[in-house]
Scaffold this motif. Structure first.
Motif, mmCIF file in Angstrom:
data_model
loop_
_atom_site.group_PDB
_atom_site.id
_atom_site.type_symbol
_atom_site.label_atom_id
_atom_site.label_comp_id
_atom_site.label_asym_id
_atom_site.label_seq_id
_atom_site.Cartn_x
_atom_site.Cartn_y
_atom_site.Cartn_z
ATOM 1 N N ALA A 7 70.143 46.903 103.200
ATOM 2 C CA ALA A 7 71.359 46.309 103.030
ATOM 3 C C ALA A 7 72.056 47.359 101.735
ATOM 4 C CB ALA A 7 71.254 44.655 102.467
ATOM 5 N N VAL A 8 73.097 47.409 102.064
ATOM 6 C CA VAL A 8 74.219 48.227 101.392
ATOM 7 C C VAL A 8 75.457 47.529 100.709
ATOM 8 C CG1 VAL A 8 76.228 49.531 101.040
ATOM 9 C CG2 VAL A 8 73.698 50.526 102.004
ATOM 10 N N VAL A 9 75.552 46.897 99.340
ATOM 11 C CA VAL A 9 76.449 45.663 98.633
ATOM 12 C C VAL A 9 76.913 46.799 98.353
ATOM 13 C CG1 VAL A 9 76.298 43.275 97.588
ATOM 14 C CG2 VAL A 9 74.106 44.513 98.648
ATOM 15 N N ILE A 10 78.649 45.998 98.389
ATOM 16 C CA ILE A 10 79.977 47.070 97.960
ATOM 17 C C ILE A 10 80.242 45.219 97.105
ATOM 18 C CG2 ILE A 10 81.764 48.212 97.898
ATOM 19 C CD1 ILE A 10 80.337 48.567 100.939
ATOM 20 N N ASP A 11 80.446 45.411 96.046
ATOM 21 C CA ASP A 11 81.621 44.730 95.366
ATOM 22 C C ASP A 11 82.411 45.286 94.130
ATOM 23 O OD1 ASP A 11 82.344 42.094 93.701
ATOM 24 O OD2 ASP A 11 81.294 41.653 95.240
ATOM 25 N N ASP A 12 83.456 45.357 93.224
ATOM 26 C CA ASP A 12 83.620 45.469 92.422
ATOM 27 C C ASP A 12 83.464 44.957 91.164
ATOM 28 O OD1 ASP A 12 86.004 43.200 93.289
ATOM 29 O OD2 ASP A 12 87.017 44.600 91.633
ATOM 30 N N GLU A 13 82.525 43.725 90.931
ATOM 31 C CA GLU A 13 82.237 42.832 90.045
ATOM 32 C C GLU A 13 80.393 43.842 89.518
ATOM 33 O OE1 GLU A 13 83.626 39.066 89.729
ATOM 34 O OE2 GLU A 13 85.306 39.631 90.008
ATOM 35 N N PRO A 14 80.249 44.501 88.374
ATOM 36 C CA PRO A 14 78.645 45.122 88.684
ATOM 37 C C PRO A 14 78.037 44.051 88.045
ATOM 38 C CG PRO A 14 80.377 46.050 87.498
ATOM 39 C CD PRO A 14 81.252 45.299 87.668
ATOM 40 N N THR A 15 78.752 42.786 87.320
ATOM 41 C CA THR A 15 77.623 41.489 87.338
ATOM 42 C C THR A 15 77.100 40.892 89.052
ATOM 43 O OG1 THR A 15 79.707 40.032 87.217
ATOM 44 C CG2 THR A 15 78.487 40.926 85.081
ATOM 45 N N VAL A 16 77.901 40.454 89.523
ATOM 46 C CA VAL A 16 77.335 39.836 90.861
ATOM 47 C C VAL A 16 77.080 41.164 92.036
ATOM 48 C CG1 VAL A 16 79.003 39.466 93.136
ATOM 49 C CG2 VAL A 16 80.058 39.513 91.305
ATOM 50 N N LEU A 17 77.353 42.613 91.627
ATOM 51 C CA LEU A 17 75.775 43.935 92.165
ATOM 52 C C LEU A 17 74.915 43.091 92.040
ATOM 53 C CD1 LEU A 17 78.023 46.904 92.558
ATOM 54 C CD2 LEU A 17 77.394 45.005 94.294
ATOM 55 N N GLU A 18 74.555 42.982 90.375
ATOM 56 C CA GLU A 18 73.064 43.326 89.688
ATOM 57 C C GLU A 18 72.944 41.757 90.638
ATOM 58 O OE1 GLU A 18 71.519 42.542 84.736
ATOM 59 O OE2 GLU A 18 73.266 42.863 84.794
ATOM 60 N N SER A 54 79.767 43.041 101.988
ATOM 61 C CA SER A 54 80.605 43.829 100.934
ATOM 62 C C SER A 54 81.854 42.351 100.856
ATOM 63 C CB SER A 54 81.623 44.623 101.870
ATOM 64 O OG SER A 54 83.480 45.306 100.975
ATOM 65 N N ASP A 55 82.369 42.625 99.671
ATOM 66 C CA ASP A 55 83.189 41.245 99.026
ATOM 67 C C ASP A 55 84.578 42.481 100.200
ATOM 68 O OD1 ASP A 55 84.867 39.855 97.880
ATOM 69 O OD2 ASP A 55 85.161 41.190 95.849
ATOM 70 N N ILE A 56 86.024 41.024 100.091
ATOM 71 C CA ILE A 56 86.848 41.396 100.809
ATOM 72 C C ILE A 56 88.004 42.058 99.748
ATOM 73 C CG2 ILE A 56 88.920 40.915 102.429
ATOM 74 C CD1 ILE A 56 87.213 39.157 103.871
ATOM 75 N N ARG A 57 88.242 41.314 98.647
ATOM 76 C CA ARG A 57 89.502 42.092 97.795
ATOM 77 C C ARG A 57 88.379 43.373 97.361
ATOM 78 N NH1 ARG A 57 92.696 36.570 97.056
ATOM 79 N NH2 ARG A 57 93.454 36.121 99.195
ATOM 80 N N PRO A 59 89.684 46.994 94.755
ATOM 81 C CA PRO A 59 90.605 47.970 94.327
ATOM 82 C C PRO A 59 90.449 49.284 95.072
ATOM 83 C CG PRO A 59 88.779 47.451 92.719
ATOM 84 C CD PRO A 59 89.024 46.497 93.802
ATOM 85 N N GLY A 60 91.097 50.112 95.429
ATOM 86 C CA GLY A 60 90.717 50.991 96.143
ATOM 87 C C GLY A 60 90.726 50.853 97.706
ATOM 88 N N MET A 61 89.129 50.573 97.998
ATOM 89 C CA MET A 61 89.231 50.424 99.652
ATOM 90 C C MET A 61 88.710 48.859 99.692
ATOM 91 S SD MET A 61 86.597 52.053 102.945
ATOM 92 C CE MET A 61 87.842 53.683 102.872
ATOM 93 N N ASP A 62 89.176 47.471 100.692
ATOM 94 C CA ASP A 62 89.148 46.697 101.012
ATOM 95 C C ASP A 62 87.836 46.165 102.502
ATOM 96 O OD1 ASP A 62 90.500 46.766 103.162
ATOM 97 O OD2 ASP A 62 92.068 45.403 102.230
ATOM 98 N N GLY A 63 87.394 45.790 101.684
ATOM 99 C CA GLY A 63 85.657 44.812 102.832
ATOM 100 C C GLY A 63 87.358 45.356 104.292
ATOM 101 N N MET A 64 87.895 45.356 104.906
ATOM 102 C CA MET A 64 89.135 44.853 105.522
ATOM 103 C C MET A 64 89.220 46.525 106.289
ATOM 104 S SD MET A 64 89.299 42.028 107.448
ATOM 105 C CE MET A 64 91.259 41.989 108.410
#
Length: 461
Positions: A7-18, A54-57, A59-64
């Motif tokens: 799984a590739v997991v994408i979220d702009d919050e490092p704590t969520v990723l961890e 992936s999170d939807i919201r 910055p940069g490139m959103d989930g959509m």
């Protein structure tokens, strides 16, 4: 399941990723995490065997945007917060595998990922794939050269070829932008679908909409029958928009809408037509700078610039010149049913000393001219050497110590002899009166590899 789940997991919050990485590792799911979706794109190619979470919201490139940028066969699970359900439902319509709402249960998330991985593996099993060996053999035959810059370029092409993201290819005129676009298409999952190329700068502004989107019969004076536009012609394949920087500002908003909605409306019609195309744009300008100066729409720039490949100028990969010239010379000889001539010492040195303002295109035309006239427009090596320290059309232009400039000459001389003698080290040693060890050391110092200059016909070592 025998396959390793990935799984590739994408979220702009490092704590969520961890937290997600720890959860999924306990379920024997291999995880790679990214805080920016754009950084994950090179990994999400046609060979990717896992699932995207992936999170939807963001910055940069959103989930959509990520969902629409990657291969549609890769399962994407989107994470949505309260109030994002409508957007998640819209994502399902665009092909998302599923969505999960915060706060989510661990068991539910693991179950979704397992099902998505099973679907991905079943899809790959039924799909013909380019093997790594095929890519390794094919790319050097199209993007020729062994300089560091060329190797980096081939690596970028290979990484982005099987990603479904739109790509901007930048570089000076004559560097081979269309060749790179065709290479990306040929190695992509769309390779058996159309590749449609159009030079935007060559179309009158009044005809752009009709040419790109098509028109119905009677839509305007002279439109006697329905015409399919370039977008429709490229459906399921790739559309290459050359000189995108020349597109009028008034038309850029129309292109932006098509890229956002992925549908076109023919001139004279009100019925939208869905299109599935990968857009590759080429530019000789810096679009970021053009956007800052107000010469290019900023929103269109960000829509096009999902991924970028920059092509080096030929003067920045001068080591490739002898090999490229020999390739074009053989090609021209074959097309004209002539025998390719052998370059003499002065000819090869002249090639290496020239600045090549017209890049690869100029080099190709020079090879064709040399086949017929045995000259480089009357410029001899002695002319180039005399102009070396004053004329900006040679490698010697610019700043540099005497030692640096002498090294440039030494490198050019060795390279010229290697090319002239097709990599025959013994002959090069004799001509330059150098011991083998000294020659090897200098070749290593200047990054010159014997195999770069050898052809199967002339390999006598």
């Amino acid at each position: 399941m025998d396959e390793i789940m990935h799984a590739v997991v994408i979220d702009d919050e490092p704590t969520v990723l961890e937290s997600l990485e720890q959860w999924l590792a306990l379920a024997d799911i291999q995880v790679e995490t990214f805080t920016d979706a754009r950084d994950a794109l090179p990994l999400l190619n046609g060979d990717f065997r896992g699932v995207v979470l992936s999170d939807i919201r963001m910055p940069g490139m959103d989930g959509m945007s990520l969902l629409q940028a990657i291969d549609s066969s890769i399962p994407v699970i989107l994470i949505t917060g309260h109030g994002g359900i409508a957007q998640a439902v819209e994502a399902m319509k665009l092909g998302a595998f599923d969505f999960i709402e915060k706060p989510y249960k661990q068991d539910r998330l693991v179950e979704l990922i397992k099902r998505a991985c099973q679907q991905r593996q079943a899809t790959l099993a039924s799909q013909p794939q380019h093997s790594s060996a095929e890519v390794d053999d094919w790319l050097p035959s199209k993007i020729i050269g062994e300089s560091a810059a060329t190797k980096i370029l081939r690596g970028h092409v290979q990484a982005l070829a099987r990603v479904n993201a739109d790509v901007v290819i930048s570089g000076e005129t004559g560097t081979g932008k269309e060749l790179v676009a065709r290479s990306l298409h040929a190695l992509s999952i769309r390779h058996d679908q159309p590749f449609v190329a159009i030079n935007v700068g060559a179309i009158a502004e009044s005809l752009l909409e009709s040419e790109l989107f098509g028109h119905e019969a009677g839509a305007f004076t002279g439109a006697q029958k329905r015409r399919v536009g370039y977008f429709e012609a490229a459906h399921q394949g790739t559309l290459f928009l050359d000189e995108i920087e020349s597109m009028p500002m008034s038309f850029q908003i129309k292109l932006l809408r098509v890229l956002q909605e992925r549908e076109v409306v023919r001139v004279g019609s009100h019925n939208p037509i869905p299109i599935n195309v990968r857009i590759m744009s080429a530019t000789k300008e810096d679009l970021r700078e053009a956007a800052r100066d107000g010469r290019f729409r900023e929103d269109l720039y960000y829509r096009l610039m999902v991924a970028e490949i920059h092509l080096p100028a030929l003067r920045d990969r001068i080591d490739d010149v002898p090999v490229l010239f020999a390739h074009f010379l053989r090609e021209a000889a074959r097309n004209n049913q002539l025998e390719a001539p052998t370059l003499n010492y002065d000819d090869i040195l002249a090639l290496e000393l020239h600045h090549w303002p017209g890049n690869v295109r100029e080099l190709k035309h020079t090879a064709e001219r040399y086949l017929l006239t045995r000259s480089f427009s009357g410029i001899s090596v002695s002319d180039l050497l005399q102009l070396g320290l004053s004329n900006r059309s040679t490698m010697f232009s610019g700043e540099g110590s005497l030692s640096d400039r002498l090294e440039q000459v030494e490198k050019a001389l060795i390279s010229a002899e290697l090319s002239h003698h097709s990599g025959n080290i013994k002959l090069v040693m004799e001509v330059l009166d150098l011991p083998r060890r000294t020659l090897n050391e200098k070749m290593q110092k200047y990054g010159l590899k014997r195999e770069t200059f050898v052809t199967a016909k002339d390999d006598k070592e």
